[in-house]
Design a protein around this motif. Structure first.
Motif, mmCIF file in Angstrom:
data_model
loop_
_atom_site.group_PDB
_atom_site.id
_atom_site.type_symbol
_atom_site.label_atom_id
_atom_site.label_comp_id
_atom_site.label_asym_id
_atom_site.label_seq_id
_atom_site.Cartn_x
_atom_site.Cartn_y
_atom_site.Cartn_z
ATOM 1 N N UNK A 12 0.823 -1.230 0.000
ATOM 2 C CA UNK A 12 0.000 0.000 0.000
ATOM 3 C C UNK A 12 0.848 1.267 0.000
ATOM 4 N N UNK A 13 1.604 1.467 -1.071
ATOM 5 C CA UNK A 13 2.505 2.618 -1.117
ATOM 6 C C UNK A 13 1.721 3.927 -1.221
ATOM 7 N N UNK A 14 0.497 3.866 -1.761
ATOM 8 C CA UNK A 14 -0.313 5.081 -1.862
ATOM 9 C C UNK A 14 -0.739 5.596 -0.494
ATOM 10 N N UNK A 15 -0.524 4.783 0.527
ATOM 11 C CA UNK A 15 -0.821 5.220 1.890
ATOM 12 C C UNK A 15 -0.006 6.451 2.259
ATOM 13 N N UNK A 16 1.096 6.678 1.543
ATOM 14 C CA UNK A 16 1.937 7.840 1.821
ATOM 15 C C UNK A 16 1.180 9.145 1.577
ATOM 16 N N UNK A 17 0.205 9.124 0.669
ATOM 17 C CA UNK A 17 -0.570 10.328 0.400
ATOM 18 C C UNK A 17 -1.384 10.751 1.623
ATOM 19 N N UNK A 18 -2.000 9.777 2.295
ATOM 20 C CA UNK A 18 -2.755 10.094 3.509
ATOM 21 C C UNK A 18 -1.825 10.599 4.610
ATOM 22 N N UNK A 66 -1.941 14.265 6.550
ATOM 23 C CA UNK A 66 -1.941 14.451 8.000
ATOM 24 C C UNK A 66 -0.779 15.343 8.434
ATOM 25 N N UNK A 67 0.375 15.143 7.818
ATOM 26 C CA UNK A 67 1.543 15.958 8.167
ATOM 27 C C UNK A 67 1.317 17.417 7.785
ATOM 28 N N UNK A 68 0.664 17.652 6.643
ATOM 29 C CA UNK A 68 0.405 19.033 6.233
ATOM 30 C C UNK A 68 -0.589 19.704 7.177
ATOM 31 N N UNK A 69 -1.624 18.971 7.581
ATOM 32 C CA UNK A 69 -2.585 19.527 8.540
ATOM 33 C C UNK A 69 -1.871 19.910 9.832
ATOM 34 N N UNK A 70 -0.956 19.062 10.261
ATOM 35 C CA UNK A 70 -0.184 19.352 11.470
ATOM 36 C C UNK A 70 0.724 20.564 11.248
ATOM 37 N N UNK A 71 1.350 20.656 10.068
ATOM 38 C CA UNK A 71 2.239 21.777 9.738
ATOM 39 C C UNK A 71 1.468 23.090 9.758
ATOM 40 N N UNK A 72 0.291 23.101 9.162
ATOM 41 C CA UNK A 72 -0.512 24.324 9.128
ATOM 42 C C UNK A 72 -0.974 24.701 10.537
ATOM 43 N N UNK A 118 3.685 13.892 18.881
ATOM 44 C CA UNK A 118 3.952 13.796 17.444
ATOM 45 C C UNK A 118 2.932 12.883 16.775
ATOM 46 N N UNK A 119 2.962 12.850 15.446
ATOM 47 C CA UNK A 119 2.224 11.810 14.737
ATOM 48 C C UNK A 119 2.753 10.476 15.237
ATOM 49 N N UNK A 120 1.865 9.527 15.596
ATOM 50 C CA UNK A 120 2.335 8.260 16.180
ATOM 51 C C UNK A 120 3.473 7.635 15.385
ATOM 52 N N UNK A 121 4.482 7.181 16.100
ATOM 53 C CA UNK A 121 5.671 6.618 15.461
ATOM 54 C C UNK A 121 5.324 5.459 14.540
ATOM 55 N N UNK A 122 4.364 4.634 14.954
ATOM 56 C CA UNK A 122 4.016 3.474 14.128
ATOM 57 C C UNK A 122 3.467 3.912 12.769
ATOM 58 N N UNK A 123 2.758 5.044 12.739
ATOM 59 C CA UNK A 123 2.231 5.582 11.480
ATOM 60 C C UNK A 123 3.380 5.922 10.541
ATOM 61 N N UNK A 124 4.367 6.624 11.070
ATOM 62 C CA UNK A 124 5.534 6.998 10.269
ATOM 63 C C UNK A 124 6.307 5.761 9.823
ATOM 64 N N UNK A 125 6.447 4.783 10.715
ATOM 65 C CA UNK A 125 7.194 3.566 10.375
ATOM 66 C C UNK A 125 6.501 2.774 9.270
ATOM 67 N N UNK A 185 9.451 12.309 1.458
ATOM 68 C CA UNK A 185 10.385 13.347 1.907
ATOM 69 C C UNK A 185 9.654 14.643 2.252
ATOM 70 N N UNK A 186 8.576 14.937 1.519
ATOM 71 C CA UNK A 186 7.770 16.107 1.867
ATOM 72 C C UNK A 186 7.191 15.939 3.266
ATOM 73 N N UNK A 187 6.676 14.729 3.564
ATOM 74 C CA UNK A 187 6.175 14.463 4.905
ATOM 75 C C UNK A 187 7.262 14.618 5.951
ATOM 76 N N UNK A 188 8.460 14.149 5.633
ATOM 77 C CA UNK A 188 9.593 14.290 6.551
ATOM 78 C C UNK A 188 9.951 15.758 6.770
#
Length: 359
Positions: free
Chosen positions: A72-78, A82-88, A224-231, A282-285
């Motif tokens: 499920x590589x497209x999961x990166x879009x979600x 979430x990261x952008x919502x947090x950034x804003x 932070x965003x849960x570590x397991x989500x990022x992993x 990388x954008x999420x990072x």
């Protein structure tokens, strides 16, 4: 330093966004070129040195898993969403003193030295609180103020430092200057510098709004965003392209393998996939924590400089510093229009919008 390109996209035009593709600073190329080169080198290694019969069977097996329905590589879009919502949210939570300084300038009275001292001290306390929270979450501010002694050089007195250090707490004490603010505002009310309880309440309301933003920044850094989500997202992207390194190799076209009719040598579409999916990761990072030192991270030190300068200008230099009140240029006209320059005169020919169903 934040990379701004607002002027370049102010007007929609041909080749508008395309021009941005050739910028390096703050670009996706600068962010992920190392990963891209590593992928290309590994792909080239297997392409040149593989043992043909065994490798082709492995490549065909791995190719089954390079479909995004398996991994499920497209999961990166979600994740990036979430990261952008947090950034804003972190951007909108930055404690700006503008509202507070207006209230202080308009409600803490006195043109004498005592009045000036009260207003400047109140805003210094507010800015001090934001500096204390920012040096706790921002690497740039931490480098600028590595110790409290460095903060004393800019924002605190030695007596305030002693009071700050004398209060023992197991938790971050960024809120202490705001408590000093509230106590000093109450003292100004007793002295008659704040003329009524409504004005004092207005001061306290704006102070609490300011404090809430400082607190929110602290909790964004803490939770932070849960570590397991990022992993999970990282493993999905990396494992997908680990299979691609082998599964997307071009095999001998003479053997008639499906999807291997000819050898292109350069895996164009695989490289594009790598660019897109790894680029999103990388954008999420990049945006998951904007208080670092990347090109597009928040310019926290510049914001500190701006906040303390405009605070002091508003409550000191501009206090009761008004131009003489005179009749405006349209005093005798009930209907008038503001002049246009020649380059904008055509806008006067457009009728005013009165509603999409207005008759």
């Amino acid at each position: 330093m934040t990379v701004s390109y607002s002027l370049e996209v102010a007007n929609a035009r041909f080749h508008g966004f395309s021009r941005l593709l050739f910028r390096w600073k703050g670009s996706i190329y600068k962010l992920m070129y190392k990963e891209f080169l590593v992928f290309c080198v590994v792909y080239l290694f297997f392409s040149v040195f593989y043992q043909q019969d065994l490798f082709e069977r492995v490549a065909l097996y791995c190719d089954q898993f390079t479909n995004t329905s398996f991994i499920p590589v497209l999961f990166v879009l979600f994740y990036v969403n979430q990261a952008f919502t947090r950034w804003w949210g972190q951007y909108t939570s930055f404690p700006l003193p503008d509202n507070l300084m207006m209230v202080v300038s308009g409600n803490v009275h006195g043109a004498d030295e005592r009045g000036r001292l009260l207003r400047r001290t109140l805003m210094r306390y507010a800015n001090l609180s934001s500096v204390l929270i920012l040096r706790s979450i921002s690497t740039r501010v931490r480098k600028r103020f590595p110790t409290l002694e460095h903060v004393v050089e800019a924002f605190m007195t030695t007596h305030e430092l002693k009071n700050f250090e004398s209060l023992h707490s197991d938790f971050n004490k960024y809120w202490m200057p705001l408590t000093w603010f509230s106590n000093l505002a109450a003292q100004a009310r007793q002295e008659g510098r704040v003329r009524d309880d409504i004005a004092l309440r207005l001061l306290m309301d704006e102070l609490n709004n300011y404090r809430a933003k400082c607190s929110l920044l602290f909790h964004y850094d803490w939770i932070s965003i849960p570590l397991v989500y990022t992993q999970v997202v990282t493993i999905a992207v990396y494992s997908f392209f680990a299979f691609c390194v082998i599964g997307r190799q071009f095999l001998n076209p003479q053997k008639g393998y499906i999807s291997h009719r000819f050898d292109m040598y350069v895996p164009v579409f695989t490289l594009l996939q790598f660019f897109f999916y790894t680029g999103w990761l990388k954008v999420g990072e990049l945006i998951i924590n904007p208080f670092g030192e990347d090109d597009d991270d928040f310019e926290t030190n510049k914001l500190i400089d701006r906040n303390i300068q405009v605070s002091m200008l508003a409550v000191d230099d501009m206090y009761q510093n008004l131009a003489p009140i005179v009749k405006d240029k349209h005093w005798k006209n009930s209907l008038f229009s503001v002049p246009y320059t020649q380059s904008t005169a055509a806008e006067t020919l457009r009728p005013a919008f009165k509603g999409s169903t207005y008759d």
